[in-house]
Design a protein around this motif. Structure first.
Motif, PDB file in Angstrom:
ATOM      1  N   HIS A 176     -26.449  -4.651  -3.306  1.00  0.00           N
ATOM      2  CA  HIS A 176     -26.647  -6.195  -2.456  1.00  0.00           C
ATOM      3  C   HIS A 176     -26.089  -6.120  -1.071  1.00  0.00           C
ATOM      4  CE1 HIS A 176     -27.022 -10.403  -2.021  1.00  0.00           C
ATOM      5  NE2 HIS A 176     -25.665 -10.564  -1.943  1.00  0.00           N
ATOM      6  N   TRP A 177     -24.851  -5.537  -1.105  1.00  0.00           N
ATOM      7  CA  TRP A 177     -23.981  -5.438   0.199  1.00  0.00           C
ATOM      8  C   TRP A 177     -24.858  -4.534   1.111  1.00  0.00           C
ATOM      9  CZ3 TRP A 177     -21.677  -1.326   2.408  1.00  0.00           C
ATOM     10  CH2 TRP A 177     -21.192  -0.232   1.521  1.00  0.00           C
ATOM     11  N   VAL A 178     -25.410  -3.377   0.718  1.00  0.00           N
ATOM     12  CA  VAL A 178     -26.165  -2.473   1.563  1.00  0.00           C
ATOM     13  C   VAL A 178     -27.090  -3.224   2.089  1.00  0.00           C
ATOM     14  CG1 VAL A 178     -27.406  -0.460   1.764  1.00  0.00           C
ATOM     15  CG2 VAL A 178     -25.119  -0.428   0.438  1.00  0.00           C
ATOM     16  N   THR A 237     -23.714  -4.386 -12.515  1.00  0.00           N
ATOM     17  CA  THR A 237     -22.632  -4.147 -11.819  1.00  0.00           C
ATOM     18  C   THR A 237     -22.915  -3.137 -10.589  1.00  0.00           C
ATOM     19  OG1 THR A 237     -22.541  -2.021 -13.146  1.00  0.00           O
ATOM     20  CG2 THR A 237     -20.905  -4.098 -13.659  1.00  0.00           C
ATOM     21  N   ARG A 238     -24.089  -2.333 -10.875  1.00  0.00           N
ATOM     22  CA  ARG A 238     -24.496  -1.439  -9.682  1.00  0.00           C
ATOM     23  C   ARG A 238     -25.148  -2.303  -8.517  1.00  0.00           C
ATOM     24  NH1 ARG A 238     -28.763   1.353 -11.889  1.00  0.00           N
ATOM     25  NH2 ARG A 238     -30.208  -0.357 -11.235  1.00  0.00           N
ATOM     26  N   TYR A 239     -25.688  -3.402  -8.948  1.00  0.00           N
ATOM     27  CA  TYR A 239     -26.434  -4.208  -7.870  1.00  0.00           C
ATOM     28  C   TYR A 239     -25.463  -4.786  -7.146  1.00  0.00           C
ATOM     29  CZ  TYR A 239     -28.624  -8.213  -5.625  1.00  0.00           C
ATOM     30  OH  TYR A 239     -29.040  -9.133  -4.781  1.00  0.00           O
ATOM     31  N   TRP A 240     -24.455  -5.406  -7.646  1.00  0.00           N
ATOM     32  CA  TRP A 240     -23.315  -6.062  -7.143  1.00  0.00           C
ATOM     33  C   TRP A 240     -22.212  -5.092  -6.205  1.00  0.00           C
ATOM     34  CZ3 TRP A 240     -24.479 -10.708  -5.589  1.00  0.00           C
ATOM     35  CH2 TRP A 240     -25.441 -11.577  -6.753  1.00  0.00           C
ATOM     36  N   THR A 241     -22.062  -4.156  -6.647  1.00  0.00           N
ATOM     37  CA  THR A 241     -21.070  -3.182  -6.305  1.00  0.00           C
ATOM     38  C   THR A 241     -22.049  -2.416  -5.176  1.00  0.00           C
ATOM     39  OG1 THR A 241     -20.029  -2.857  -8.306  1.00  0.00           O
ATOM     40  CG2 THR A 241     -19.526  -1.338  -6.697  1.00  0.00           C
ATOM     41  N   VAL A 275     -17.716  -6.561  -9.315  1.00  0.00           N
ATOM     42  CA  VAL A 275     -17.561  -5.270  -8.643  1.00  0.00           C
ATOM     43  C   VAL A 275     -16.597  -4.463  -9.172  1.00  0.00           C
ATOM     44  CG1 VAL A 275     -16.924  -4.318  -6.433  1.00  0.00           C
ATOM     45  CG2 VAL A 275     -17.897  -6.459  -6.355  1.00  0.00           C
ATOM     46  N   GLN A 276     -17.096  -3.298  -9.784  1.00  0.00           N
ATOM     47  CA  GLN A 276     -16.235  -2.293 -10.487  1.00  0.00           C
ATOM     48  C   GLN A 276     -16.552  -0.862  -9.486  1.00  0.00           C
ATOM     49  OE1 GLN A 276     -17.793  -2.522 -14.311  1.00  0.00           O
ATOM     50  NE2 GLN A 276     -17.057  -4.587 -14.659  1.00  0.00           N
ATOM     51  N   PHE A 277     -15.586   0.122  -9.859  1.00  0.00           N
ATOM     52  CA  PHE A 277     -15.718   1.243  -9.400  1.00  0.00           C
ATOM     53  C   PHE A 277     -15.554   2.210 -10.464  1.00  0.00           C
ATOM     54  CE2 PHE A 277     -14.552  -1.625  -5.684  1.00  0.00           C
ATOM     55  CZ  PHE A 277     -15.532  -1.277  -4.848  1.00  0.00           C
TER      56      PHE A 277
END
Length: 140
Positions: free
Chosen positions: A90-92, A83-87, A71-73
């Motif tokens: 996925h959670w959305v 990183t887009r998927y995990w950040t 997870v990166q911002f």
């Protein structure tokens, strides 16, 4: 074993409990809805345990989200599909699925007729399960 690997394994393994409980709740709800069966204490408990398991999985995911190196911002997050998927993605998807399952449980509690109780669980839990499955299958 690091804290991250512990929560990653717990989150990854607990998904099977979630999927089994939600799937069982959906099958029993469809059987009750289409078979015009009664809505008993067994149905209520299964639906509740399925919802609790989804919420527990969510809590594990929140912890994992904040300790994960994936997870990166920043500007580069959206350019990298992993990183887009995990950040973001996925959670959305999982929050939407959890909200739908929670709504289905709430509607089943408020409904007066057994068919309406079964229908609420069948429809909302099924849509939630489809989103959960998509979220798992899209893992890069």
């Amino acid at each position: 074993m690091t804290l991250y690997s512990f929560f990653k394994e717990a989150h990854s393994g607990f998904r099977y409990v979630v999927i089994i409980l939600v799937l069982l709740a959906i099958v029993r709800a469809f059987m009750g809805w289409l078979g015009k069966g009664p809505y008993g204490e067994g149905n209520r408990k299964l639906n509740l345990f399925a919802m609790i398991s989804v919420h527990t999985q969510f809590l594990l995911g929140i912890i994992l989200f904040f300790i994960s190196p994936m997870v990166q911002f920043g500007k580069e997050t959206m350019k990298n599909p992993i990183t887009r998927y995990w950040t973001v993605e996925h959670w959305v998807m999982m929050v939407i699925a959890i909200a739908l399952i929670t709504i289905g449980h709430s509607k089943s509690k408020k409904a007066a007729l057994p068919e309406a109780k079964h229908k609420a669980v069948a429809v909302f839990y099924l849509i939630g399960l489809i989103i959960i499955t998509a979220g798992i299958m899209l893992i890069p």
